[in-house]
Design a protein around this motif. Structure first.
Motif, PDB file in Angstrom:
ATOM      1  N   MET A  72      66.059  38.351  35.886  1.00  0.00           N
ATOM      2  CA  MET A  72      67.521  38.194  35.945  1.00  0.00           C
ATOM      3  C   MET A  72      67.873  36.945  36.754  1.00  0.00           C
ATOM      4  SD  MET A  72      68.443  42.147  36.867  1.00  0.00           S
ATOM      5  CE  MET A  72      70.167  42.093  36.432  1.00  0.00           C
ATOM      6  N   PRO A  73      67.650  35.762  36.196  1.00  0.00           N
ATOM      7  CA  PRO A  73      67.819  34.538  37.002  1.00  0.00           C
ATOM      8  C   PRO A  73      69.243  34.301  37.509  1.00  0.00           C
ATOM      9  CG  PRO A  73      67.395  34.023  34.691  1.00  0.00           C
ATOM     10  CD  PRO A  73      67.157  35.478  34.854  1.00  0.00           C
ATOM     11  N   LEU A  74      70.253  34.521  36.662  1.00  0.00           N
ATOM     12  CA  LEU A  74      71.636  34.234  37.075  1.00  0.00           C
ATOM     13  C   LEU A  74      72.092  35.178  38.190  1.00  0.00           C
ATOM     14  CD1 LEU A  74      74.147  32.498  36.540  1.00  0.00           C
ATOM     15  CD2 LEU A  74      74.899  34.211  34.880  1.00  0.00           C
ATOM     16  N   PHE A 122      61.207  41.438  49.008  1.00  0.00           N
ATOM     17  CA  PHE A 122      60.895  42.616  48.184  1.00  0.00           C
ATOM     18  C   PHE A 122      61.495  42.519  46.783  1.00  0.00           C
ATOM     19  CE2 PHE A 122      59.656  44.886  52.058  1.00  0.00           C
ATOM     20  CZ  PHE A 122      58.617  45.662  51.584  1.00  0.00           C
ATOM     21  N   VAL A 123      62.721  42.010  46.682  1.00  0.00           N
ATOM     22  CA  VAL A 123      63.445  42.054  45.399  1.00  0.00           C
ATOM     23  C   VAL A 123      63.082  40.891  44.483  1.00  0.00           C
ATOM     24  CG1 VAL A 123      65.746  41.970  44.334  1.00  0.00           C
ATOM     25  CG2 VAL A 123      65.373  43.357  46.376  1.00  0.00           C
ATOM     26  N   MET A 156      61.126  47.157  43.007  1.00  0.00           N
ATOM     27  CA  MET A 156      61.581  45.901  42.423  1.00  0.00           C
ATOM     28  C   MET A 156      60.524  44.819  42.658  1.00  0.00           C
ATOM     29  SD  MET A 156      65.557  46.146  43.623  1.00  0.00           S
ATOM     30  CE  MET A 156      66.435  47.689  43.441  1.00  0.00           C
ATOM     31  N   GLY A 157      60.883  43.587  42.472  1.00  0.00           N
ATOM     32  CA  GLY A 157      59.925  42.492  42.638  1.00  0.00           C
ATOM     33  C   GLY A 157      59.924  41.598  41.416  1.00  0.00           C
ATOM     34  N   TYR A 189      56.544  42.409  39.316  1.00  0.00           N
ATOM     35  CA  TYR A 189      57.486  43.479  38.972  1.00  0.00           C
ATOM     36  C   TYR A 189      56.779  44.828  39.155  1.00  0.00           C
ATOM     37  CZ  TYR A 189      60.684  46.244  36.115  1.00  0.00           C
ATOM     38  OH  TYR A 189      61.558  47.180  35.669  1.00  0.00           O
ATOM     39  N   ASN A 190      57.387  45.748  39.922  1.00  0.00           N
ATOM     40  CA  ASN A 190      56.690  46.987  40.314  1.00  0.00           C
ATOM     41  C   ASN A 190      57.198  48.256  39.640  1.00  0.00           C
ATOM     42  OD1 ASN A 190      55.021  45.709  42.249  1.00  0.00           O
ATOM     43  ND2 ASN A 190      56.763  45.602  43.642  1.00  0.00           N
TER      44      ASN A 190
END
Length: 572
Positions: A334-336, A397-398, A327-328, A403-404
């Motif tokens: 996904m702001p909300l 990390f998230v 993730m990243g 973005y990974n």
């Protein structure tokens, strides 16, 4: 959608009704036991007892509210499942079992709910049918069976009193031998159901279940059943039991915090944070603060349910990937969901003035006021620091960085039904802590501490945040390849090698030894002495005699010639 909507609306209405009833009962200091006669034969009657008081009604309202939101959320999350109605029915059975446990003052009817939770949780854990799910389901079911056995034994011991309505005996039978044994068995049952050390390894394994189930299990149903039961039984808990529970629960809290700091599975990190909070509830209960324990149980249920929902939305968008290293930069995609995720994490850490702050800060200050020694004080504050550490590491990390995962992706916040379910809870995550403190704590706790001790919580939070950031950086650096780091992450990440005892120790080693015994004994010397070897020996003998019978004339003539030769040699 119709089935989901029916249950969603039904649970929501009953939740509101239960909540306002609990407020009424609380203000009147009122309690009601309703007895329904099920069967009456001659002069014997079987009666079902239902207990209504502010605690059971308030907890039931939270369970029903969270369940309604989870069912609404499940409609989209489980949208690709052809058997979604079966899934919803399993969730409903799960909730009904929990409600039966909450409202029962009778050990027999509690057992129905208790076992119902265990059996339905097994069905839900193995919902995705693969080897990992089956193993996790079996581990969950077998560990919980230990507690069920203790429960059955306590039912047998309650026969000494002539009734299974424990509520009538808690006060005036305190100190008796029978009640001591019953309390010990209840303690064991509560520890297995709420995954306290050394029964902790089933909790992360149960993450094989679908995410809506995890949201329900870890917030208000399965794992909180043990805490709720011990809150009910806390009046007859002796000093030695309290000290034992305090030690075990504090150890669980510390163990889970360390384990989560080295974990990379998103759902397992949140599961271990649940384990840490369960240790917090149990330990404060052991100190005598059962109201505080119940208060934290309710606030924790709200933010933990939403935390799992956010994790589910991310996993759903990422095509079922749960590894946080892939993730990243999710805050951009996904702001909300990420805003909800951040609020829940901040509530978990106890950031003022979210719901988690009110209960957690009060518990820490209550511990600071106590006189239980430096071990409890240190382990509480170190565990709090670890909570912030693994939370910040998770956020790092998230949400941050690049973005990974796959460059070709479709990650967005367009899951409307999922977000509606999440929006239903977010308001309560922010405001319910203060509201509950005004409702539950009729008399405010008076906490008098020095400035340094008062500031200790925020110092530990800041230190924990720094530790979490450093740990995240260490994983990304070349030092993470060192043998020392790998060994430490293997030890701490596997919850101090507990799965090797509870999982491998229970089945793998026994199966391995069984295979050795089977190959050396059953298929070894015993098989050689009898069975197969006996058959081979008889076969060889029969073949030998068959040669005789097939060539009898040749053999007769050959023996006659040999006999003549022998006679000639003897004569000469």
């Amino acid at each position: 959608m119709s089935v989901c909507l029916i249950y969603f609306m039904g649970f929501l209405i009953f939740s509101m009704l239960s909540f306002f009833l609990s407020l009424n009962f609380m203000s009147l200091d009122y309690m009601m036991v309703l007895e329904i006669e099920m069967v009456s034969v001659n002069s014997s009657s079987v009666v079902m007892s239902i207990l209504f008081d502010w605690m059971s009604l308030l907890f039931a309202s939270f369970v029903l509210f969270i369940s309604s939101m989870v069912i609404f959320y499940s409609y989209e999350y489980m949208g690709g499942d052809f058997m979604i109605n079966r899934f919803i029915m399993l969730v409903v059975m799960f909730v009904v079992s929990m409600l039966l446990l909450i409202f029962s003052p009778n050990l027999i009817s509690i057992l129905l709910g208790w076992d119902g939770l265990g059996l339905v949780s097994y069905c839900l854990v193995i919902y995705y049918q693969n080897v990992k799910s089956f193993n996790a389901g079996m581990l969950t079911a077998l560990t919980n069976r230990l507690g069920d056995v203790a429960f059955l034994m306590s039912i047998a011991w309650m026969l000494n009193y002539g009734s299974w309505n424990y509520l009538f005996f808690l006060d005036f039978m305190f100190g008796s031998v029978e009640m001591g044994i019953i309390m010990f068995l209840m303690l064991l049952a509560g520890m297995t159901k709420s995954a306290q050390f050394p029964f902790s390894s089933w909790l992360p394994a149960a993450m094989a279940a679908p995410t809506p189930v995890s949201s329900l299990v870890h917030s208000s149903t399965l794992v909180t059943a043990g805490v709720y039961l011990l809150i009910r039984f806390n009046f007859c808990m002796g000093e030695s039991m309290k000290i034992t529970l305090l030690f075990v629960a504090s150890l669980t809290m510390f163990l889970a915090g360390l384990g989560a700091s080295y974990e990379f599975d998103l759902k397992k990190i949140i599961a271990l944070s649940t384990l840490s909070q369960l240790g917090l509830m149990m330990s404060i209960l052991a100190m005598g603060g059962y109201i505080l324990s119940f208060y934290h149980l309710l606030t924790h249920a709200l933010f933990k349910a939403l935390l799992f929902m956010c994790a589910g939305a991310m996993i759903h968008s990422l095509g079922n990937c749960q590894d946080i290293r892939f993730m990243g930069g999710m805050i951009i995609q996904m702001p909300l969901t990420c805003v909800f995720f951040m609020i829940c994490n901040m509530s978990l850490c106890g950031l003022p003035f979210l719901s988690g702050f009110y209960s957690k800060d009060l518990i820490l200050e209550f511990v600071s006021m106590g006189n239980l020694g430096v071990y409890i004080y240190l382990i509480y504050f170190v565990s709090t620091g670890l909570t912030v550490a693994y939370t910040l590491r998770l956020i790092y990390f998230v949400l941050s960085g690049d973005y990974n995962y796959y460059s070709f992706h479709n990650i967005n916040d367009l899951g409307l039904d999922m977000h509606k379910g999440m929006m239903g809870i977010i308001f309560f995550v922010v405001f319910m802590g203060s509201s509950l403190s005004w409702m539950i704590l009729s008399t405010p706790y008076f906490i008098c501490l020095s400035f340094l001790m008062k500031m200790m919580t925020i110092i530990v939070v800041l230190l924990g945040g720094w530790f979490g950031y450093e740990l995240a950086q260490l994983v990304l650096s070349y030092k993470s390849k060192s043998l020392k780091f790998i060994w430490s992450s293997m030890f701490f990440g596997s919850m101090w090698n507990m799965p090797y005892i509870s999982t491998f120790g229970v089945n793998y080693y026994f199966l391995q030894e069984g295979e050795k015994i089977y190959s050396t004994v059953d298929q070894g010397w015993s098989e050689y002495m009898g069975g197969q070897n006996f058959y081979f020996s008889l076969s060889l003998l029969s073949k030998f005699f068959l040669i005789f019978s097939s060539n009898n004339l040749k053999i007769f003539l050959f023996l006659m010639v040999m006999w003549v030769v022998f006679l000639v040699l003897m004569i000469f």
